[in-house]
Design a protein around this motif. Structure first.
Motif, PDB file in Angstrom:
ATOM      1  N   PHE A 123       0.823  -1.205   0.000  1.00  0.00           N
ATOM      2  CA  PHE A 123       0.000   0.000   0.000  1.00  0.00           C
ATOM      3  C   PHE A 123       0.860   1.259   0.000  1.00  0.00           C
ATOM      4  CE2 PHE A 123      -2.383  -3.359   2.183  1.00  0.00           C
ATOM      5  CZ  PHE A 123      -3.476  -3.445   1.332  1.00  0.00           C
ATOM      6  N   GLU A 124       1.979   1.229   0.733  1.00  0.00           N
ATOM      7  CA  GLU A 124       2.934   2.345   0.767  1.00  0.00           C
ATOM      8  C   GLU A 124       4.294   1.785   0.350  1.00  0.00           C
ATOM      9  OE1 GLU A 124       1.916   5.338   1.249  1.00  0.00           O
ATOM     10  OE2 GLU A 124      -0.102   4.866   1.933  1.00  0.00           O
ATOM     11  N   GLU A 125       4.543   1.785  -0.954  1.00  0.00           N
ATOM     12  CA  GLU A 125       5.700   1.077  -1.490  1.00  0.00           C
ATOM     13  C   GLU A 125       7.029   1.723  -1.114  1.00  0.00           C
ATOM     14  OE1 GLU A 125       5.276  -0.036  -5.648  1.00  0.00           O
ATOM     15  OE2 GLU A 125       3.119   0.298  -5.492  1.00  0.00           O
ATOM     16  N   HIS A 126       6.996   2.982  -0.654  1.00  0.00           N
ATOM     17  CA  HIS A 126       8.224   3.663  -0.255  1.00  0.00           C
ATOM     18  C   HIS A 126       8.687   3.258   1.151  1.00  0.00           C
ATOM     19  CE1 HIS A 126       4.762   6.091   1.086  1.00  0.00           C
ATOM     20  NE2 HIS A 126       5.485   6.310   2.161  1.00  0.00           N
ATOM     21  N   MET A 127       7.885   2.457   1.844  1.00  0.00           N
ATOM     22  CA  MET A 127       8.197   2.059   3.221  1.00  0.00           C
ATOM     23  C   MET A 127       9.543   1.344   3.304  1.00  0.00           C
ATOM     24  SD  MET A 127       6.237   2.403   6.010  1.00  0.00           S
ATOM     25  CE  MET A 127       4.538   2.076   5.536  1.00  0.00           C
ATOM     26  N   GLU A 128      10.308   1.634   4.359  1.00  0.00           N
ATOM     27  CA  GLU A 128      11.608   1.002   4.559  1.00  0.00           C
ATOM     28  C   GLU A 128      11.676   0.353   5.937  1.00  0.00           C
ATOM     29  OE1 GLU A 128      14.815   3.710   3.875  1.00  0.00           O
ATOM     30  OE2 GLU A 128      14.052   4.364   1.919  1.00  0.00           O
ATOM     31  N   TRP A 129      12.566  -0.617   6.048  1.00  0.00           N
ATOM     32  CA  TRP A 129      12.821  -1.316   7.312  1.00  0.00           C
ATOM     33  C   TRP A 129      13.892  -0.528   8.071  1.00  0.00           C
ATOM     34  CZ3 TRP A 129      10.862  -6.011   9.266  1.00  0.00           C
ATOM     35  CH2 TRP A 129      11.535  -6.537  10.364  1.00  0.00           C
ATOM     36  N   ILE A 130      13.540  -0.001   9.244  1.00  0.00           N
ATOM     37  CA  ILE A 130      14.451   0.825  10.032  1.00  0.00           C
ATOM     38  C   ILE A 130      14.884   0.053  11.267  1.00  0.00           C
ATOM     39  CG2 ILE A 130      14.742   3.010  11.260  1.00  0.00           C
ATOM     40  CD1 ILE A 130      12.463   4.138   9.541  1.00  0.00           C
ATOM     41  N   SER A 131      16.164  -0.223  11.372  1.00  0.00           N
ATOM     42  CA  SER A 131      16.713  -0.893  12.547  1.00  0.00           C
ATOM     43  C   SER A 131      17.136   0.164  13.560  1.00  0.00           C
ATOM     44  CB  SER A 131      17.913  -1.762  12.154  1.00  0.00           C
ATOM     45  OG  SER A 131      17.519  -2.790  11.273  1.00  0.00           O
ATOM     46  N   LYS A 132      16.342   0.308  14.622  1.00  0.00           N
ATOM     47  CA  LYS A 132      16.611   1.348  15.608  1.00  0.00           C
ATOM     48  C   LYS A 132      17.664   0.918  16.623  1.00  0.00           C
ATOM     49  CE  LYS A 132      13.119   3.765  17.141  1.00  0.00           C
ATOM     50  NZ  LYS A 132      13.302   5.059  16.481  1.00  0.00           N
ATOM     51  N   GLY A 133      17.716  -0.408  16.906  1.00  0.00           N
ATOM     52  CA  GLY A 133      18.701  -0.896  17.859  1.00  0.00           C
ATOM     53  C   GLY A 133      18.420  -0.484  19.294  1.00  0.00           C
ATOM     54  N   LYS A 134      17.139  -0.186  19.590  1.00  0.00           N
ATOM     55  CA  LYS A 134      16.766   0.219  20.946  1.00  0.00           C
ATOM     56  C   LYS A 134      15.968  -0.890  21.608  1.00  0.00           C
ATOM     57  CE  LYS A 134      16.568   5.168  19.896  1.00  0.00           C
ATOM     58  NZ  LYS A 134      15.719   6.385  19.896  1.00  0.00           N
ATOM     59  N   ALA A 135      16.097  -0.976  22.924  1.00  0.00           N
ATOM     60  CA  ALA A 135      15.366  -1.992  23.673  1.00  0.00           C
ATOM     61  C   ALA A 135      13.865  -1.732  23.564  1.00  0.00           C
ATOM     62  CB  ALA A 135      15.796  -1.964  25.138  1.00  0.00           C
ATOM     63  N   GLY A 136      13.116  -2.776  23.268  1.00  0.00           N
ATOM     64  CA  GLY A 136      11.666  -2.655  23.149  1.00  0.00           C
ATOM     65  C   GLY A 136      11.199  -2.348  21.745  1.00  0.00           C
ATOM     66  N   VAL A 137      11.953  -1.529  21.004  1.00  0.00           N
ATOM     67  CA  VAL A 137      11.590  -1.189  19.623  1.00  0.00           C
ATOM     68  C   VAL A 137      12.823  -1.391  18.740  1.00  0.00           C
ATOM     69  CG1 VAL A 137      10.460   0.510  18.136  1.00  0.00           C
ATOM     70  CG2 VAL A 137      10.087   0.588  20.598  1.00  0.00           C
ATOM     71  N   PRO A 138      13.198  -2.651  18.472  1.00  0.00           N
ATOM     72  CA  PRO A 138      14.413  -2.893  17.675  1.00  0.00           C
ATOM     73  C   PRO A 138      14.268  -2.497  16.216  1.00  0.00           C
ATOM     74  CG  PRO A 138      13.285  -4.954  18.146  1.00  0.00           C
ATOM     75  CD  PRO A 138      12.580  -3.899  18.934  1.00  0.00           C
ATOM     76  N   GLN A 139      13.021  -2.600  15.660  1.00  0.00           N
ATOM     77  CA  GLN A 139      12.787  -2.229  14.260  1.00  0.00           C
ATOM     78  C   GLN A 139      11.479  -1.460  14.132  1.00  0.00           C
ATOM     79  OE1 GLN A 139      12.721  -5.828  14.782  1.00  0.00           O
ATOM     80  NE2 GLN A 139      14.948  -6.059  14.733  1.00  0.00           N
ATOM     81  N   GLU A 140      11.416  -0.653  13.080  1.00  0.00           N
ATOM     82  CA  GLU A 140      10.192   0.054  12.725  1.00  0.00           C
ATOM     83  C   GLU A 140      10.055   0.079  11.209  1.00  0.00           C
ATOM     84  OE1 GLU A 140       9.362   3.301  16.288  1.00  0.00           O
ATOM     85  OE2 GLU A 140      10.250   3.952  14.398  1.00  0.00           O
ATOM     86  N   LEU A 141       8.835   0.254  10.731  1.00  0.00           N
ATOM     87  CA  LEU A 141       8.580   0.438   9.308  1.00  0.00           C
ATOM     88  C   LEU A 141       8.207   1.894   9.076  1.00  0.00           C
ATOM     89  CD1 LEU A 141       6.550  -2.759   8.366  1.00  0.00           C
ATOM     90  CD2 LEU A 141       8.953  -2.286   7.909  1.00  0.00           C
ATOM     91  N   GLY A 142       8.870   2.516   8.118  1.00  0.00           N
ATOM     92  CA  GLY A 142       8.595   3.913   7.826  1.00  0.00           C
ATOM     93  C   GLY A 142       9.729   4.504   7.021  1.00  0.00           C
ATOM     94  N   LEU A 143       9.928   5.811   7.161  1.00  0.00           N
ATOM     95  CA  LEU A 143      11.047   6.506   6.545  1.00  0.00           C
ATOM     96  C   LEU A 143      11.724   7.377   7.599  1.00  0.00           C
ATOM     97  CD1 LEU A 143       9.739   7.728   3.059  1.00  0.00           C
ATOM     98  CD2 LEU A 143      11.382   5.918   3.510  1.00  0.00           C
ATOM     99  N   LYS A 144      13.037   7.447   7.535  1.00  0.00           N
ATOM    100  CA  LYS A 144      13.778   8.304   8.453  1.00  0.00           C
ATOM    101  C   LYS A 144      13.692   9.759   7.981  1.00  0.00           C
ATOM    102  CE  LYS A 144      17.634   5.942   8.199  1.00  0.00           C
ATOM    103  NZ  LYS A 144      19.043   5.541   8.455  1.00  0.00           N
ATOM    104  N   VAL A 145      13.658  10.678   8.950  1.00  0.00           N
ATOM    105  CA  VAL A 145      13.622  12.110   8.660  1.00  0.00           C
ATOM    106  C   VAL A 145      14.742  12.782   9.438  1.00  0.00           C
ATOM    107  CG1 VAL A 145      12.274  14.239   8.811  1.00  0.00           C
ATOM    108  CG2 VAL A 145      11.121  12.082   8.292  1.00  0.00           C
ATOM    109  N   CYS A 146      15.578  13.533   8.743  1.00  0.00           N
ATOM    110  CA  CYS A 146      16.663  14.267   9.373  1.00  0.00           C
ATOM    111  C   CYS A 146      16.240  15.723   9.563  1.00  0.00           C
ATOM    112  CB  CYS A 146      17.925  14.197   8.508  1.00  0.00           C
ATOM    113  SG  CYS A 146      19.348  15.056   9.225  1.00  0.00           S
TER     114      CYS A 146
END
Length: 302
Positions: A123-146
């Motif tokens: 549905f949102e083909e631009h979605m990326e796999w984000i490895s946060k490396g944090k306890a409780g939330v190791p990964q997220e789906l979305g886009l990074k914003v600087c």
């Protein structure tokens, strides 16, 4: 596959065909195979025989799942050929079925392709796999914003990061920000932005580039990172976390728009909303100060 089966079953019902009357059962069968493949984990046993046995079970489960999906795709192709000859069937609906079928075929192929080439949302083909490396939330789906935030909390610049890393945007972000705000003289970065080339080039355009290095430090690097200016910049760097939290509260926790253009628009509006809030806070404090001064003058006159 769920969308393929659901949509083509609706088309068959409208055209009076009974080919997909068991669509709910078909979806349930696919989901059962999916859950079985999903639940299998690689063995951590020391015996090679047990590891190999577990690996065979994983491969078999995934093969059963993809074989079933391919069978339903073949059946859907045949049904579409029958439906295409009927004038009462919506061509737009047929196109949507074909659209999701192409996604399904690609997802089947993704079992064997590299991780960076995978698509995580149809549905949102631009979605990326984000490895946060944090306890409780190791990964997220979305886009990074600087974002670039000044000492007063205003966001000077932002960038939606697509298929790029922090190291790749460190220099372009600062150059772009400095063109609009020439007075920018220092900036603090996370460790992910570090590279020897980035540090060297940023030190040419900034009076102070607070860019900590990952890993072991040489004696020269230790002297630089323990200097008063560097430490002061690192201490103030934590303030950006409150800005990130505020952006999430202004819409960036979850984007409700569609497509990459909708996502970029959502980010820009959230940045604008945050800056308006900061500006309102500044004006409110000025007004409170003026009222206090007027009350003090009135008391002195009395």
């Amino acid at each position: 596959m769920r969308k393929v089966i659901t949509l083509i079953a609706q088309l068959c019902a409208e055209a009076g065909l009974s080919d997909w009357r068991q669509s709910a059962h078909n979806i349930k069968n696919l989901k059962k195979l999916y859950r079985k493949a999903q639940g299998l984990k690689r063995s951590k046993a020391k015996k090679a025989q047990r590891v190999e046995q577990k690996q065979r079970r994983i491969v078999e489960a995934h093969k059963n799942y993809t074989d079933a999906a391919e069978w339903y795709l073949e059946k859907a192709t045949g049904t579409l050929a029958i439906l295409s000859g009927r004038t009462m069937v919506s061509q737009i609906s047929c196109y949507m079925v074909e659209h999701y079928m192409r996604h399904a075929e690609r997802q089947i192929d993704q079992v064997k392709i590299p991780h960076e080439e995978k698509v995580f949302s149809i549905f949102e083909e631009h979605m990326e796999w984000i490895s946060k490396g944090k306890a409780g939330v190791p990964q997220e789906l979305g886009l990074k914003v600087c974002v670039v935030e000044d000492q007063y909390g205003f966001l000077l610049n932002h960038m939606v990061m697509r298929k790029t890393s922090d190291k790749d945007i460190a220099l372009p972000m600062i150059e772009d920000t400095k063109r609009v705000f020439p007075a920018l003289s220092s900036c603090s970065f996370d460790k992910n932005f570090y590279s020897p080339e980035n540090r060297e080039q940023l030190e040419r355009i900034l009076a102070l580039a607070v860019m900590p290095k990952k890993g072991r430090l040489t004696e020269t690097e230790r002297d630089r990172e323990y200097s008063d200016g560097f430490l002061g910049g690192r201490q103030r760097h934590s303030l950006v976390e409150s800005g990130i939290s505020a952006l999430e509260n202004h819409g960036l926790d979850r984007c409700l728009d569609h497509g990459i253009r909708g996502f970029e628009r959502y980010v820009a509006l959230a940045v604008a909303a945050r800056n308006i809030q900061i500006l309102g806070t500044v004006l409110w404090k000025m007004k409170v100060k003026q009222l206090k001064r007027a009350a003090l003058v009135k008391r002195k006159a009395a």
